[in-house]
Design an enzyme around this catalytic site. Structure first.
Site, PDB file in Angstrom:
ATOM      1  CG  ASP A   1     -45.934 -29.458  -6.714  1.00 45.51           C
ATOM      2  OD1 ASP A   1     -46.580 -30.449  -7.074  1.00 45.51           O
ATOM      3  OD2 ASP A   1     -45.873 -28.395  -7.385  1.00 45.51           O
ATOM      4  CD  GLU A  24     -43.742 -34.686  -9.115  1.00 47.04           C
ATOM      5  OE1 GLU A  24     -44.416 -35.406  -9.841  1.00 47.04           O
ATOM      6  OE2 GLU A  24     -43.323 -33.569  -9.470  1.00 47.04           O
TER       7      GLU A  24
HETATM    8  C1  LAG Z   1     -46.954 -31.324  -9.759  1.00 49.55           C
HETATM    9  N1  LAG Z   1     -45.879 -31.939  -9.448  1.00 49.55           N
HETATM   10  O1  LAG Z   1     -44.704 -31.530  -9.776  1.00 49.55           O
HETATM   11  C2  LAG Z   1     -48.274 -31.833  -9.356  1.00 49.55           C
HETATM   12  O2  LAG Z   1     -48.172 -33.193  -8.951  1.00 49.55           O
HETATM   13  C3  LAG Z   1     -49.230 -31.618 -10.479  1.00 49.55           C
HETATM   14  O3  LAG Z   1     -50.469 -32.182 -10.182  1.00 49.55           O
HETATM   15  C4  LAG Z   1     -49.340 -30.115 -10.739  1.00 49.55           C
HETATM   16  O4  LAG Z   1     -50.202 -29.848 -11.843  1.00 49.55           O
HETATM   17  C5  LAG Z   1     -47.970 -29.532 -11.112  1.00 49.55           C
HETATM   18  N2  LAG Z   1     -46.852 -30.186 -10.477  1.00 49.55           N
HETATM   19  C6  LAG Z   1     -47.919 -28.066 -10.714  1.00 49.55           C
HETATM   20  O5  LAG Z   1     -47.894 -27.910  -9.307  1.00 49.55           O
HETATM   21  C7  LAG Z   1     -51.556 -29.615 -11.504  1.00 49.55           C
HETATM   22  C8  LAG Z   1     -52.462 -30.024 -12.674  1.00 49.55           C
HETATM   23  C9  LAG Z   1     -52.329 -29.038 -13.819  1.00 49.55           C
HETATM   24  C10 LAG Z   1     -52.620 -27.625 -13.322  1.00 49.55           C
HETATM   25  C11 LAG Z   1     -51.563 -27.302 -12.253  1.00 49.55           C
HETATM   26  C12 LAG Z   1     -51.743 -25.915 -11.670  1.00 49.55           C
HETATM   27  O6  LAG Z   1     -52.080 -31.328 -13.105  1.00 49.55           O
HETATM   28  O7  LAG Z   1     -53.335 -29.373 -14.800  1.00 49.55           O
HETATM   29  O8  LAG Z   1     -52.489 -26.732 -14.413  1.00 49.55           O
HETATM   30  O9  LAG Z   1     -51.735 -28.245 -11.157  1.00 49.55           O
HETATM   31  O10 LAG Z   1     -52.980 -25.762 -11.086  1.00 49.55           O
HETATM   32  C13 LAG Z   1     -53.642 -25.931 -14.716  1.00 49.55           C
HETATM   33  C14 LAG Z   1     -54.090 -26.113 -16.163  1.00 49.55           C
HETATM   34  C15 LAG Z   1     -52.962 -25.643 -17.087  1.00 49.55           C
HETATM   35  C16 LAG Z   1     -52.598 -24.182 -16.817  1.00 49.55           C
HETATM   36  C17 LAG Z   1     -52.217 -24.057 -15.325  1.00 49.55           C
HETATM   37  C18 LAG Z   1     -51.956 -22.610 -14.946  1.00 49.55           C
HETATM   38  O11 LAG Z   1     -54.370 -27.491 -16.395  1.00 49.55           O
HETATM   39  O12 LAG Z   1     -53.457 -25.745 -18.457  1.00 49.55           O
HETATM   40  O13 LAG Z   1     -51.480 -23.786 -17.600  1.00 49.55           O
HETATM   41  O14 LAG Z   1     -53.308 -24.537 -14.492  1.00 49.55           O
HETATM   42  O15 LAG Z   1     -53.123 -21.832 -14.943  1.00 49.55           O
END
Ligand code: LAG
Ligand code: CA
Length: 468
Positions: free
Chosen positions: A202, A228
């Protein structure tokens, strides 16, 4: 490509050669993968036995297996609190059972490894109940183990920021430090001890390639990494070839351009020729993953017939190593699937009709694309044509057809209308079974066949499907 592997193993046994093809690890061109997004461990194990093994899938990418922040959103799994293999998706025992169930069905498990960062929230409780604050995970990491800047990535053309600042405010591990890398290696070795084949790394783009090399050196030599690295020049993606394969993030975009409108399919060969794609043998192709499904870049199950057509093309292509995708429908990108009252992810329920794409899916319905019979048909087709080169390629009026010499032929109708068409092939005369519909297709004495195709559908024949 199970059948071929079995034949090879038998041949090697006859010739007295002791190394089996799997000894040189990695993923080969004719192995087909599947990302099972938010499927719990027990359900993946059952699905391997009931459907994935029989359909010919070779590997499955599963969710990150480690302990995570206890918030309901699916992305809680991308915020590790510790490397205990306990999560909303199941226990350590259930994870191990899944790996062994899948292995017995001939399916390898690739685990999603979240090793660039830990959490992005200030403080909270883990799935296992332990408390944490950002930069402090008792018994694992203390504040010295994270990059000191602690700023969100602001400039996406600055490699230093991309790799040492915080992606989405997630605490960024100092992966250049030996004690940090050792802890990561220990975690990955633990998963390997449970039988996983390799890892999706990741956020690999946010970890220096040299750090991944160091981490990989601490694992058995044949461990597989699928990295990735979205984005382009920063960092130079090819730096990551040394540690494994990569996804081609242009592939979903190209698929959408080609099949997401009426006439795009015919231009596909030209578009692929001018695209600057990664080296085919280092690349995994996908129509979508869980991120692009949410970003608008990819074809989704909102257009399930179109998505199926793109899966079919991806399986028919000579470029890359294909990965299919199976998730659930949602209206809000953060939405998790159904949880049980104790917080665990409920077993997925597939649609009542799961062998063909549906016009619409209920919100939070698991879509179960891997059960579409066209996918199993095309996995067999891919095995049958093997390494044969593309021949007889024709793209006209939204319809694309090509052969793989005398081993197979495919025709894709990318238009919004049904068509009837005749194609010239190099196939021997005979009656074949269409890998997609299961209907008979007759190739005449001069190698031509005629088919009727629904809008956004395809027909494919191969030597293996000759019914006479
Ligand atoms: C990835 N690949 O490099 C994953 O495929 C992707 O799904 C991951 O984001 C990202 N890297 C981090 O491992 C996912 C969500 C994000 C989420 C993050 C952490 O798409 O939306 O962020 O996982 O859980 C969320 C909030 C953000 C906030 C963050 C930290 O949406 O607004 O800043 O959490 O609290
Ligand atoms: Ca980093």
């Amino acid at each position: 490509m199970k059948r071929l592997a079995l034949v090879l193993t038998a041949l090697l046994a006859i010739t007295g050669c002791t190394t089996t093809p799997s000894a040189s690890r990695g993923i080969s061109k004719n192995e087909v993968g599947l990302q099972m997004f938010m499927w719990n461990w027990e359900s993946v194990g059952k699905e391997c036995k009931a459907n994935l093994g029989p359909a010919g899938f070779d590997w499955v990418l599963v969710m990150p297996p480690q302990n995570h922040i206890d918030v309901p959103q699916w992305w809680s799994h991308y915020q590790p609190v510790s490397y205990e293999i306990e999560s909303r998706l199941g226990t350590r025992e259930q994870f191990a059972q899944m790996v062994s169930d899948c292995k017995s069905a001939g399916v390898k498990i690739i685990a999603d490894a979240v090793i660039n960062h830990m959490v992005g929230i200030r403080a909270g409780t883990a799935w296992t109940g332990e408390k944490f604050v950002k930069y402090s995970h008792p018994g694992l990491y203390t504040s010295d183990d994270f990059h000191p800047g602690r700023l969100p990535i602001g400039n996406w053309s600055d490699q230093n920021q991309i790799q040492n600042y915080e992606l989405l405010s997630l605490s960024d591990l100092a992966t250049e430090q030996n004690d940090v890398r050792e802890k990561i290696s220990r975690y990955l070795n633990d998963l390997l001890s449970l039988g996983v084949y390799g890892f999706r790394i990741d956020a690999a783009r946010h970890i220096p390639a040299a750090d991944l090399q160091w981490i990989k050196a601490g694992l058995p030599a044949n461990t597989y990494f699928l990295q990735e690295v979205a984005g382009d020049e920063h960092p130079d993606i090819t730096e990551y070839y040394a540690t494994g394969d990569l996804w081609e993030f242009d592939w979903p975009r190209i698929m959408k351009k080609a099949f997401g409108n009426n006439l795009g399919a015919a231009n596909l060969p030209k578009r692929l020729k001018s695209a600057k794609l990664l080296d085919s043998d280092k690349t995994v192709t996908m129509v979508t993953n869980h991120d692009t499904e949410r970003s608008g870049e990819a074809i989704t199950t909102k257009d399930a017939m179109v998505q199926q057509l793109a899966f079919i093309y991806t399986l028919a292509s000579t470029y890359g190593k294909p990965m299919m995708y199976s998730g659930y429908s949602f209206e809000d990108r953060d939405q998790e699937p159904k949880l049980l009252s104790d917080g665990r992810v409920a077993d997925p329920v597939c649609p009542a009709i799961d062998s063909v794409p549906q016009a619409s899916y209920q919100i939070l319905q698991f879509t179960c694309q891997h059960r579409w019979k066209a996918i199993a048909g095309m996995i067999a087709w891919r095995d049958a044509v093997g390494d044969a080169e593309i021949t007889d390629a024709i793209g006209r009026s939204g319809v694309l057809s090509f052969g793989r010499g005398a081993t197979g032929h495919i025709i894709l109708n990318g238009t919004d209308k049904p068509i009837e068409t005749t194609v010239q092939t190099q196939m021997p005369a005979g009656i074949y079974t269409d890998a997609i519909s299961g209907k008979s297709i007759t190739v005449d004495e001069i190698g031509k066949f005629t088919v009727q195709l629904e809008a956004k559908s395809a027909a494919a024949i191969s030597g293996r499907s000759d019914v006479r």
